[in-house]
Design an enzyme around this catalytic site. Structure first.
Site, short mmCIF file in Angstrom:
data_model
loop_
_atom_site.label_atom_id
_atom_site.label_comp_id
_atom_site.label_asym_id
_atom_site.label_seq_id
_atom_site.Cartn_x
_atom_site.Cartn_y
_atom_site.Cartn_z
CD GLU A 80 13.97 -7.57 -6.80
OE1 GLU A 80 14.55 -6.61 -6.25
OE2 GLU A 80 13.43 -7.50 -7.92
NE ARG A 90 2.00 0.16 -11.02
CZ ARG A 90 1.35 -0.52 -11.97
NH1 ARG A 90 0.41 0.05 -12.69
NH2 ARG A 90 1.66 -1.79 -12.23
CB CYS A 143 6.88 -9.29 -5.48
SG CYS A 143 6.12 -10.21 -6.82
CG HIS A 167 10.58 -9.28 -9.44
ND1 HIS A 167 10.81 -8.41 -8.41
CD2 HIS A 167 9.22 -9.47 -9.48
CE1 HIS A 167 9.65 -8.08 -7.84
NE2 HIS A 167 8.67 -8.71 -8.47
N1 PCA Z 1 4.51 -9.87 -9.27
C1 PCA Z 1 3.95 -8.83 -8.42
C2 PCA Z 1 3.07 -9.56 -7.45
C3 PCA Z 1 2.85 -10.91 -8.02
C4 PCA Z 1 3.86 -11.05 -9.08
O1 PCA Z 1 4.12 -12.08 -9.72
C5 PCA Z 1 4.99 -7.92 -7.79
O2 PCA Z 1 6.05 -7.71 -8.40
O3 PCA Z 1 4.76 -7.40 -6.70
#
Ligand code: PCA
Length: 202
Positions: A80, A90, A143, A167
Site C-alpha cells: 500500500e 461496508r 486496515c 495487504h
Molecule cells: N483486513 C481488513 C481489516 C482487517 C484485515 O485483515 C481491511 O482490509 O480493512
C-alpha cells in the site's frame, strides 16, 4: 537493538483465520539485518486497533512499523502506498462498529504516503517470484484506519519511525468454498514478509 513492529489483524467478516496474523506470528523474534521483529495481533475494531498500535510504538520505539491485513479476493501481495483520512465501513467490525463518512483523525491531513520503499519492495518480491504490486488504496475499513492512524501518530510526535501497510491474499484453506477466488500459501506470505523487512532494513 533496532526493532520492527509487525502487526496482524484477528479474523473478521465470518472467517476463522486471518492470513495476516497467521503469517506475522511466524516471524516473532526473528532478527533480520540487525532488527528484531516484534509481532502483535490487533483486533479488527475501529479505534482499538489504532490505539493498540500507538501503544506498541510508545513502548517499543521501533524503527519500522509494518501492519499487515487480509485483502480477500486479491491474487498478490499488495504494497500500500497511500493511507487516507476516512473511515467508511461496508461491514461492521468485530465489535459492531460501522462508521460511515467519518474522518480517521479530524485534525489530520487528507492522506499520508507510506514511508516504506514501496517500489523497491515490489521489485524485490517480483525478483523472488512472489506476485506483488503497488496499491493506491488500502480501502476505507479497519486496515486503512490503522495505516492512517499510525502514520498520523508518527507525524504528530515527530518520530523517525517508518510506517507502511501490506495487504495479503486469502490462504488456500479459506477459498475452498469460494471458487474462483485466488489465494496464496502461508509459506509464500511469510517469505514475502521476510523479504519486505529485509528491503526496509538493508
Ligand atoms: N483486513 C481488513 C481489516 C482487517 C484485515 O485483515 C481491511 O482490509 O480493512
Amino acid at each position: 537493538m533496532k526493532s520492527v513492529l509487525m502487526t496482524g489483524f484477528d479474523p473478521f467478516g465470518g472467517e476463522t483465520v486471518n492470513p495476516a496474523s497467521r503469517a506475522v506470528s511466524k516471524l516473532a523474534g526473528k532478527v533480520i539485518d540487525g532488527h528484531r521483529i516484534i509481532t502483535k495481533e490487533i483486533p479488527t475494531v475501529f479505534g482499538k486497533s489504532a490505539y493498540a498500535v500507538e501503544q506498541a510504538i510508545r513502548e517499543l520505539n521501533p524503527n519500522l512499523v509494518i501492519s499487515v491485513g487480509q485483502a480477500g479476493g486479491t491474487h498478490a501481495i499488495r504494497v500500500e502506498r497511500l493511507a487516507v483520512n476516512i473511515d467508511d465501513a461496508r461491514i461492521p467490525d468485530n465489535e459492531g462498529n460501522q462508521p460511515k463518512d467519518a474522518a480517521t483523525a479530524v485534525d489530520g491531513p487528507v492522506a499520508y504516503w507510506s514511508t516504506l520503499p514501496v517500489r523497491k519492495i515490489v521489485d524485490e518480491l517480483t525478483n523472488s517470484r512472489v506476485p506483488a504490486f503497488i496499491s493506491y488504496t488500502a480501502g476505507t475499513y479497519v486496515c486503512n484506519h490503522v495505516f492512517y492512524s499510525a502514520s498520523h501518530f508518527v507525524a504528530v510526535n515527530q518520530l523517525h519511525t517508518k510506517v507502511g501497510f501490506i495487504h495479503v491474499p486469502f490462504l488456500p484453506e479459506q477459498v475452498i468454498d469460494k471458487p474462483p477466488t485466488p489465494s496464496m500459501s502461508e509459506e509464500m506470505i511469510v517469505q514475502a514478509l521476510e523479504i519486505i523487512v529485509a528491503v526496509c532494513t538493508g
